[in-house]
Design an enzyme around this catalytic site. Structure first.
Site, mmCIF file in Angstrom:
data_model
loop_
_atom_site.group_PDB
_atom_site.id
_atom_site.type_symbol
_atom_site.label_atom_id
_atom_site.label_comp_id
_atom_site.label_asym_id
_atom_site.label_seq_id
_atom_site.Cartn_x
_atom_site.Cartn_y
_atom_site.Cartn_z
ATOM 1 N N GLU A 159 -3.752 3.533 2.413
ATOM 2 C CA GLU A 159 -4.096 2.188 1.965
ATOM 3 C C GLU A 159 -5.583 1.919 2.186
ATOM 4 O O GLU A 159 -6.235 2.629 2.964
ATOM 5 C CB GLU A 159 -3.262 1.165 2.753
ATOM 6 C CG GLU A 159 -1.752 1.329 2.606
ATOM 7 C CD GLU A 159 -1.232 0.912 1.232
ATOM 8 O OE1 GLU A 159 -2.010 0.819 0.280
ATOM 9 O OE2 GLU A 159 -0.008 0.675 1.134
ATOM 10 N N HIS A 187 -4.926 2.993 -3.597
ATOM 11 C CA HIS A 187 -4.414 3.955 -2.608
ATOM 12 C C HIS A 187 -4.078 5.301 -3.234
ATOM 13 O O HIS A 187 -3.698 5.396 -4.395
ATOM 14 C CB HIS A 187 -3.254 3.383 -1.783
ATOM 15 C CG HIS A 187 -1.933 3.267 -2.464
ATOM 16 N ND1 HIS A 187 -1.030 2.285 -2.148
ATOM 17 C CD2 HIS A 187 -1.330 3.999 -3.435
ATOM 18 C CE1 HIS A 187 0.063 2.428 -2.874
ATOM 19 N NE2 HIS A 187 -0.099 3.462 -3.664
ATOM 20 N N ASP A 195 3.916 12.013 0.536
ATOM 21 C CA ASP A 195 4.268 10.961 1.499
ATOM 22 C C ASP A 195 5.776 10.737 1.563
ATOM 23 O O ASP A 195 6.522 11.250 0.729
ATOM 24 C CB ASP A 195 3.525 9.655 1.154
ATOM 25 C CG ASP A 195 3.577 9.312 -0.329
ATOM 26 O OD1 ASP A 195 4.401 9.901 -1.059
ATOM 27 O OD2 ASP A 195 2.796 8.457 -0.777
ATOM 28 N N ASN A 247 -4.115 -0.939 -5.813
ATOM 29 C CA ASN A 247 -5.149 -1.277 -4.821
ATOM 30 C C ASN A 247 -6.037 -0.076 -4.482
ATOM 31 O O ASN A 247 -6.810 -0.125 -3.529
ATOM 32 C CB ASN A 247 -4.500 -1.828 -3.537
ATOM 33 C CG ASN A 247 -3.636 -0.780 -2.824
ATOM 34 O OD1 ASN A 247 -3.514 0.349 -3.290
ATOM 35 N ND2 ASN A 247 -3.047 -1.170 -1.711
HETATM 36 C C1 GLP Z 1 3.389 4.843 -4.654
HETATM 37 C C2 GLP Z 1 3.068 6.265 -4.145
HETATM 38 C C3 GLP Z 1 1.764 6.784 -4.712
HETATM 39 C C4 GLP Z 1 1.693 6.463 -6.187
HETATM 40 C C5 GLP Z 1 1.620 4.972 -6.380
HETATM 41 C C6 GLP Z 1 1.549 4.536 -7.834
HETATM 42 O O1 GLP Z 1 3.328 3.839 -3.725
HETATM 43 N N1 GLP Z 1 3.058 6.402 -2.735
HETATM 44 O O2 GLP Z 1 1.672 8.190 -4.482
HETATM 45 O O3 GLP Z 1 0.542 7.046 -6.756
HETATM 46 O O4 GLP Z 1 2.667 4.318 -5.711
HETATM 47 O O5 GLP Z 1 2.797 4.538 -8.443
HETATM 48 P P1 GLP Z 1 2.992 4.391 -10.002
HETATM 49 O O6 GLP Z 1 2.538 5.692 -10.601
HETATM 50 O O7 GLP Z 1 4.470 4.173 -10.197
HETATM 51 O O8 GLP Z 1 2.178 3.244 -10.433
#
Ligand code: GLP
Length: 268
Positions: free
Chosen positions: A149, A144, A70, A142
């Site tokens: 989302e 995702h 992304d 959440n």
């Molecule tokens: C971000 C990314 C996701 C990622 C998520 C969790 O928003 N777009 O790909 O998995 O957050 O991040 P973290 O591993 O820092 O908790």
């Protein structure tokens, strides 16, 4: 689905890296690696272990292609919080994946239509590379995946998405205040993610326990995008004890983590 539980974040990183390398061997069929890359804190240890494997000459990403999950809309590629920049720093520079072989969804263009068209081209470029052999994933609190989302279509392709309010709050720590967090992104769709040969999802910490329980053991539902893992033929979920806390089938996962041996076959 395989659920593997490490006792520490370091063990999670080692298990996840071994599963990425085994997935590339299995789904790459001798071709150059094609890796799907996630940002976020969860896979950082995994990238460190892949870098170690490169140093030990057990892996080589110099000819690999990388596809980011992304990108934010509206911040330039060169911005330190752009996912391109993050992946160059955290992945390309550590595992030796050439920056010119890193593909990232286009989050800046002269019009919304141009971003939409580039998103469609992104899926085409994945197909042109022969498909992603192993997709590395984290999970949002959440549920995702990427920036799909809750409410995302289970067969969605790479496209523009609005970020959920709680995602923007979670990510505000990387910006000078929530007002600077972009409102939209371009993300691989859940259908795009499901096309990868193997999925390796990493989650660490108590803040992910509910999302992991819903993704692994809950109903398959757009309300928890991570639950699409249940539809995949080769999904591996690697978590630490804290992130595993909500799993009801823990005993089975521990039993199943032991390899089948020839002795087992002989006994029965
Ligand atoms: C971000 C990314 C996701 C990622 C998520 C969790 O928003 N777009 O790909 O998995 O957050 O991040 P973290 O591993 O820092 O908790």
């Amino acid at each position: 689905m395989r659920v593997l539980i490490g006792s520490t974040p370091d063990e999670v990183a080692r298990i996840a890296a071994e599963n990425v390398l085994a997935g590339l061997a299995r789904h790459g069929a001798g071709a150059d690696p094609v890796l799907g890359l996630a940002t976020g804190s969860s896979p950082l240890g995994l990238y460190r272990e892949l870098a170690r494997a490169v140093q030990e000459e057990r892996a080589d990403f110099s000819q690999a292609q990388g596809f980011a999950l992304d990108e934010y809309i509206g911040i330039p590629d060169t911005h330190e919080q752009s996912y391109r920049q993050t992946l160059v720093n955290e992945v390309c520079n550590t595992i030796g994946l050439p920056a010119q072989s890193l593909h990232v969804p286009q989050g800046m263009a002269e019009s919304v239509e141009a971003i939409e068209e580039a998103a469609r081209d992104y899926d085409a470029s994945i197909a042109q590379a022969g498909g992603i052999q192993v997709q590395i994933l984290g999970i949002g609190s959440n549920g995702h995946l990427g920036f799909n989302e809750p409410g995302s279509a289970l067969r969605s392709r790479t496209r523009i998405k609005r970020l959920a309010a709680n995602t923007r709050e979670d990510n505000a720590r990387f910006f000078d205040g929530i007002e600077h967090v972009p409102t939209h992104c371009v993300t691989q769709g859940l259908g795009t993610i499901l096309d990868a040969g193997r999925l390796v999802l990493v989650a660490i910490g108590a803040g992910k326990a509910d999302a992991i329980a819903a993704a692994v053991e809950g109903p398959i539902s757009a309300s928890c995008p991570g639950s699409v893992l249940q539809l995949h033929q080769d999904a591996v979920v690697v978590v630490d004890e804290a992130a595993a806390a909500g799993l009801k089938l823990r005993e089975y996962y521990d039993d199943a983590a032991e390899e089948l041996t020839i002795v087992d076959i002989a006994v029965h």
